[in-house]
Every structure is written in C-alpha cells, then in structure tokens.
Design a protein around this motif. Structure first.
Motif, mmCIF file in Angstrom:
data_model
loop_
_atom_site.group_PDB
_atom_site.id
_atom_site.type_symbol
_atom_site.label_atom_id
_atom_site.label_comp_id
_atom_site.label_asym_id
_atom_site.label_seq_id
_atom_site.Cartn_x
_atom_site.Cartn_y
_atom_site.Cartn_z
ATOM 1 N N VAL A 13 27.491 -86.655 71.199
ATOM 2 C CA VAL A 13 28.293 -85.913 70.235
ATOM 3 C C VAL A 13 28.420 -84.476 70.716
ATOM 4 N N SER A 14 29.645 -84.020 70.900
ATOM 5 C CA SER A 14 29.885 -82.631 71.294
ATOM 6 C C SER A 14 30.071 -81.805 70.030
ATOM 7 N N VAL A 15 29.241 -80.787 69.887
ATOM 8 C CA VAL A 15 29.273 -79.898 68.727
ATOM 9 C C VAL A 15 29.670 -78.509 69.206
ATOM 10 N N SER A 43 25.120 -78.058 75.315
ATOM 11 C CA SER A 43 25.147 -79.433 75.819
ATOM 12 C C SER A 43 25.324 -80.411 74.661
ATOM 13 N N ASP A 44 25.869 -81.580 74.985
ATOM 14 C CA ASP A 44 26.107 -82.604 73.963
ATOM 15 C C ASP A 44 24.783 -83.191 73.465
ATOM 16 N N LEU A 45 24.827 -83.744 72.256
ATOM 17 C CA LEU A 45 23.669 -84.433 71.683
ATOM 18 C C LEU A 45 23.664 -85.882 72.154
ATOM 19 N N PHE A 46 22.519 -86.372 72.571
ATOM 20 C CA PHE A 46 22.400 -87.784 72.954
ATOM 21 C C PHE A 46 22.189 -88.613 71.692
ATOM 22 N N ASP A 68 30.122 -73.346 84.494
ATOM 23 C CA ASP A 68 28.775 -73.191 83.954
ATOM 24 C C ASP A 68 27.798 -72.926 85.099
ATOM 25 N N GLU A 69 26.828 -72.057 84.835
ATOM 26 C CA GLU A 69 25.848 -71.697 85.858
ATOM 27 C C GLU A 69 25.099 -72.922 86.367
#
Length: 720
Positions: free
Chosen positions: A87-89, A94-97, A489-490
């Motif tokens: 889920v991208s918030v 980073s996205d949630l697994f 992104d770094e």
C-alpha cells in the motif's frame, strides 16, 4: 481462554471503544477503567491482540488502543500475483507490506484504509487492510472456463495482480463457453479464502479470434472506444477549414500573420494529426550570429473551449493512446486530423514560440504569441534525413530552398543539443521496434524505429520551446502546469552505484545526490559495449517517473530548471490546458478571479493527467507484449543471439536485438544448482561457479510461449 469467554470480552471492549465518549487509552488505563487486577492484565492484552488480528482495533505509536479506523492510514493497494501486496501512502517514503492474510477483500488498485505496524531499523513497515474505500475494479476482463460437471464457471483475470478467479454462478454467463474472453461485472469482492463473484456482461470473442487480444486490453484498461453523442455534435459544428473572414477577424484581434514565413511540418510517414511546425532564419548583427527559431503549435484551445463537451471528454481521456493496431485519440478526428492539423497549403491558427538564439545555444529573446500560419511542405523524417545525409532524390527540395532550410535547422538543433548535453542532460537511446501487422492483426515483422538526424532535430526544437515557455510563466508567477522529473532517491542511486561497480564503472555521488551529468558520463563510457543497453535500463529504473505538477521543481533527466509540455495539445490535455492559460494571459484576462480558478483547478488536473498518462503507457506496453508473443509463437525452435537483460532468483531475462524479451527459467539450467547473488546481480552455479550476469551475450532457443500470460520461454543452446 475459553472461546465463549473470549467472545464476551471482545464484545465488551468493542462496546467501550464504539462509545462516542471513548478516547484512545493504553493497556494500563484500560485495565484501571475496566477494573482488571494487575495479575489479569495478561488476559486483557490477549483480548486486545485478538481484536487487532480481526482488524477491528489498532494501536498507536504511543501504545494507545482504539477502533482501527482511528489510527488507519489511506493509500492505494498494489497486489502481487503471489498473494501479498503493498500500500502506497502519501507522505511515506516506502510502501507498506501487506501479508497475504491481511489483504482482506482488497483488489489491485483499490483505495484502502490500513492499520500500520511500524518496523525496526532497516525493515519495511507492515499493514493490515481494514476497509476498502474505493473500488478500482467494477469489471474484470479474463478468460471464461466452464465447469465440466456443474453449470457454473470461472473467469481467470487477464490482470495477474487479481489473484483469485471470479466465480460465475449458473445463468450468469451469457452463454459463454470455455476459451471465450469476457468482461465480468463484479457482484461480490470475496475475502479470505472466498472467490469474488460476478456476471458476464460482454463476450469479446474466442481467445484465438483476430483482434480479441487488443480488444481485451482496451476493455481491461477502460479505454474509451467512442465519443458521447454531445461531443460528436459539438465537433460537427467546428468548421472544416479556416475561412478568409475568420482569418481577418483574428488578425484584427492581434494575431501575427506568419503565412509568408517559410515553415514545414516534419513527422512520421503515417502521421495524420500534425500539431507542430518549425521555421528558421539566420542573420549577423555586429559580428554576432543570431538564429531566429520558430515552433508553431496548432491552436487547439481556440476550438476546444473550457467547460465544453469536447473539453470535458478530452480531460476524461487525458491523452491519446497509441496501441499496436489503432490510435485512441483524445479529440475526435474532425478536429485532430482536420482544422487542428497543420496541413500543408492551408491557413491555420497557431500558438507560436519565436526564439532568438546565439551561437552558444543561449535563448537571448523570445515571444509567445497567437499566429496565423500556412505550412509550405509536409515532410517526413525519412525525406529530411535523406537531405541531411546526402541521399535526397527530390530535386525540388533544393530548387525551392528547402534543402538549405533543413541544413540550417540541423545546424541550430546541433547547437541546442550541444548546450543541453554540456549542462548534463541524459539521453536514453533505447532500441525500439515498430510491429507490422497483416490485415487480420497478426504480427508480420518487427522493424527497428530509426532515430535519425531529422527526428533529433524536431526533438531539439520542441525541447527548446517547452523550456522557454516554462521559464517565461514561472517568472510571471501565474498558475501553470509543469512537466517535472525529481531527483532520484538516495537509496536507489546508491544501490545503482554499487551494482555498476561490478562492471568496472563508477558514479560520483555527493551529499547523497547525483548530478545528471554523472549519469550522462556513465552512459557515454558504456557506449558501444555489450552492457550499454543494460546500464541504460538500470539507470532509468533508478530514477523517478516524470509527472505533471503545479510546482516548477525542474526536470532531472533533461538537467532543466524549467520545463513544461507546450507542443502537443492535440494528444495531451496538459498542453491544451496551458495553451488556455497563455491565451488568457495574452489578452489580459487573467484577473484575480481567473487566477484563483486556475489555482484550484490545476493541482487536481496535474494528478489526473499524470495517472492517465501512466495508464496509457501500461496499455501500450501490454499490446506490444501480446503481439510480440504472437510473433514468436511461429518461431518456436528457432535460435537467436541476445543479451541478458534482467536476473532474479527464478531465472534470467534475455532481450533479442528486435526488443523481444523472454525468460530462461533457473530449472532449465542443467548441470548445476544456481543461486541468485543479489549484490552482483548474477546467477552462480554452486559447483561449477559458472555465472550468468547482466549484459552477458547469450544464444537461446525459443521453446514455448503463453498467449494468456504474454510470456516467452528461452533455453540456452550452447555450453555455458
């Protein structure tokens, strides 16, 4: 704890938390409120954990418990074919697994509420879907399979991210038989261990029928196939040609008359919507050379006005979609191929960006204005390239002065390109192929798309106009739509730097950032090597995706501080929208009310048009994959030379020179057990230490294709 007792205590806690007066509390506070002795708090904690497992309550970072929705976050669910998802918030790096047991009844693309379990350092936070707020899949396209013993059936979704088959009850199949491609409307979204249900609403045809493959993709992506009646009625009222009276009226309103200025369109042979033209002249002033560049764009906004039916439909579509066998245009053909197309010999209304450039590629002055133009010649990339490379066979181009014009255009474009490369712009030159189809839609050949001097010339002029317009309106501080490409992104760029070290390349990273010029240098060093395409692809994957925004944050890939999309209003809604703003500004109509209007309108338009662009790109890729699979279906058993383009723990991908990509499964690598070395992107034989690595040339045989999954299987054919 006994089941009945657990149920009773769950109900007690839920009644408490559902009370409007309840505020989130810690375990100790709940125990005091409920009169639970210290020695029994372990049982209270067990009940709380059981409710959390049910997705009914959640705990905050400070250890306070409440109904799940109190602490829930909202995002978009992306499913994986193995059952889990992410889920991208917005706002989270980073996205949630989402583990398989925690996806609920969410399907790919749904907007969901999730409770979050923060992870320790270096680990990804996990979530549990507690509610679907917005469904992304009201309908699903897939292949129907009839039960042999019963009267029900199932639809196997084309989208592999929809991981469960759709159950179709008896009498809900419209007479579909096994092998039919169908569209099913969902009536239930299922849940844990329960399939979604639906009813067939359209039979697209048998999976092997001509055209059904592309039609399935069109339906699956919800691409429009026709225009609403009111849109076509409005389009019918647009004039087919520009009358002399209209021209005179427009000139009186302040349009510049550029019909005497020599100008041409340069496009592909099969292009019909010609929305840009170029002009050029050169003069010397006080020993300095000045190039006068003209980029002239069809004035689509003159005909597609705000709040009209045409405008609403163009916004809904967002962009034209270019599939293998068809174009789904943003605007009806009457406009895109007619009055809004800069056809040779016809008077047309345009929005022009007139630029003065010095010998070093600096734009020293410019004017953005409404114009009337008349194109002298409709040229193709092939014909112009022939002039520039000495292969021209049309003598009239030289006698009428167009040959010298094309050479001057190329000269100016070369200066612009040199300037852009000096500041660090990254030029990804990936191999592309055009898929040629027969009359039944079957792929006959894959023909390389040539990027020649003429195509580059037009690119350079369009980029210059887009940058000039963006900088002008940025400094005017007028609400605007920009085309932005943020810095990588770094973490991604550091991983990329580590990976390329394995191939003997390096990348300078300062303060966690990389300058685009560093990537440009890397690709220059790799030019002509076997790993060139691989490094280009990895570099691109390390970058963010370009998008539309209302903030001018620059374009990393172009190394441009200011950039927008101004040059294609026939096929891109953002271009049409900014044309409207420019025209209002030119006529002094951008008062406080209109500025406020655009300030509210543009942020939503930026998000919507970015999403439509991504959807169009995905649909275009899917149609190409489908046709490439069909093309290779007739080549099973043939042998090809390719390059390893991707590696994972289950095998490696091989790309052929014609851009076809297939997989060699690790199970096909006989003679050893191969392990994926993620740090070096290699498959390594445990016994032989033989390696398969990115960029490695390899000869493969086509052994199988799968039309349904759109996959191609290869097998190495020589000793490795």
């Amino acid at each position: 704890m006994e089941e009945n007792l657990l149920k009773e205590r769950k109900e007690t806690l839920m009644a408490l938390m559902n009370d409007k007066a309840y505020i989130p509390m810690k375990l100790k506070e709940l125990a005091i409120l409920l009169g639970v002795p210290r020695e029994d708090r372990g049982e209270l904690e067990a009940v709380l954990k059981a409710l959390m497992a049910d997705g009914k309550i959640a705990v905050s970072k400070k250890g306070k418990y409440a109904r799940a929705e109190i602490f829930a976050e909202t995002g978009v669910f992306t499913a994986h074919y193995k059952g889990f998802g992410f889920v991208s918030v917005e706002g989270r790096e980073s996205d949630l697994f989402i583990a398989p047991d925690n996806t609920g009844d969410a399907m790919d693309g749904d907007t969901v509420q999730v409770t979050v379990e923060e992870a320790g350092s270096g680990r990804r936070a996990e979530g549990t879907v507690i509610k679907v707020l917005k469904r992304a899949n009201e309908t699903v396209v897939g292949m129907y399979e009839k039960s042999k013993k019963n009267h029900f059936g199932f639809v196997i979704p084309d989208n592999p991210r929809i991981t469960m088959d759709i159950f179709v009850p008896e009498g809900m199949d419209m007479g579909a038989v096994s092998g039919h491609k169908v569209m099913v409307k969902l009536t239930s979204y299922g849940g844990k261990r329960k399939n979604p249900e639906g009813q067939v609403v359209e039979i697209l045809g048998h999976v092997n029928d001509p055209g059904v493959d592309i039609l399935s993709i069109v339906r699956a992506y919800g691409l429009p196939e026709s225009y609403p009646e009111e849109v076509m009625e409005e389009a019918a009222r647009v004039p087919e040609e520009l009358s002399a009276e209209t021209v005179e009226e427009e000139l009186k309103k302040g349009r510049k008359d550029l019909r005497s200025v020599p100008m041409v369109t340069i496009d592909g042979e099969d292009a019909k919507d010609l929305d840009d033209a170029v002009s050029i002249s050169k003069e010397c002033e006080d020993g300095r050379t000045i190039y006068h560049l003209g980029v002239h764009i069809a004035d689509v906004a003159h005909y597609v006005t705000e709040k009209s039916a045409l405008d609403a439909e163009a916004y809904r579509r967002g962009t034209s979609v270019y599939l293998v066998d068809r174009v789904i245009p943003m605007l009806p053909h009457r406009l895109s191929n007619g009055i809004c197309s800069l056809n040779a010999g016809c008077d047309r209304l345009a929005l022009s960006c007139l630029m003065d450039m010095d010998e070093k590629g600096n734009i020293t002055g410019h004017e953005i204005c409404e114009t009337v133009v008349r194109i002298d010649r409709r040229m193709t990339y092939t014909a112009v390239n022939a002039v520039l490379t000495g292969g021209n066979t049309d003598e009239s181009l030289e006698t009428e002065g167009f040959g010298s014009m094309f050479r001057l255009l190329d000269e100016a474009a070369g200066i612009l390109r040199k300037k852009r490369m000096e500041r660090g712009a990254v030029d990804f030159d990936f191999a592309e192929c055009k898929i040629l189809l027969d009359e039944k839609g079957r792929p006959e050949a894959l023909v390389p798309r040539e990027r020649n001097a003429a195509t580059m010339l037009i690119e350079d002029f369009m980029l210059a106009a887009n940058e000039t317009v963006a900088e002008d309106y940025y400094w005017q501080q007028i609400p605007f739509l920009y085309r932005t490409h943020e810095k990588p992104d770094e973490e991604k760029i550091r991983r990329f730097a580590i990976l390329i070290n394995n191939f003997g390349y390096s990348l300078h990273i300062g303060n966690g950032e990389v300058h685009p010029k560093e990537i440009q240098k890397l690709l220059s060093r790799a030019a002509g090597t076997p790993e060139e395409a691989m490094l280009s692809r990895l570099a691109l994957r390390s970058m963010k995706q370009a998008k539309y925004t209302t903030d001018c944050v620059g374009h990393f890939g172009l190394a441009a501080r200011y950039y927008t999309h101004f040059t294609s209003p026939i096929r891109r809604y953002p271009d049409l929208q900014i044309h409207r703003i420019i025209k209002e500004n030119l006529h002094g109509r951008l008062g406080e009310k209109r500025l406020s209007h655009y300030g509210k309108l543009l942020p939503e338009a930026a998000v919507w048009t970015s999403s439509r662009e991504r959807l169009a790109e995905e649909a275009e890729r899917e149609t190409e994959k489908a046709k490439k699979v069909q093309y290779m279906e007739r080549r099973i058993g043939e042998v090809f030379d390719g390059v390893i383009s991707g590696i994972s723990n289950y095998g490696f991908y091989v790309e052929l020179p014609d851009t076809v990509e297939g997989m060699v499964h690790v199970s096909e690598l006989d003679g050893d057990y191969y392990v994926f070395d993620e740090a070096h992107y290699e498959l390594v034989g445990e016994r032989t230490r033989k390696r398969f690595k990115l960029g490695q040339p390899i000869r493969v045989q086509v052994v199988a294709v799968d039309r349904y999954l759109k996959t191609i299987d290869f097998l190495p054919v020589r000793e490795f």
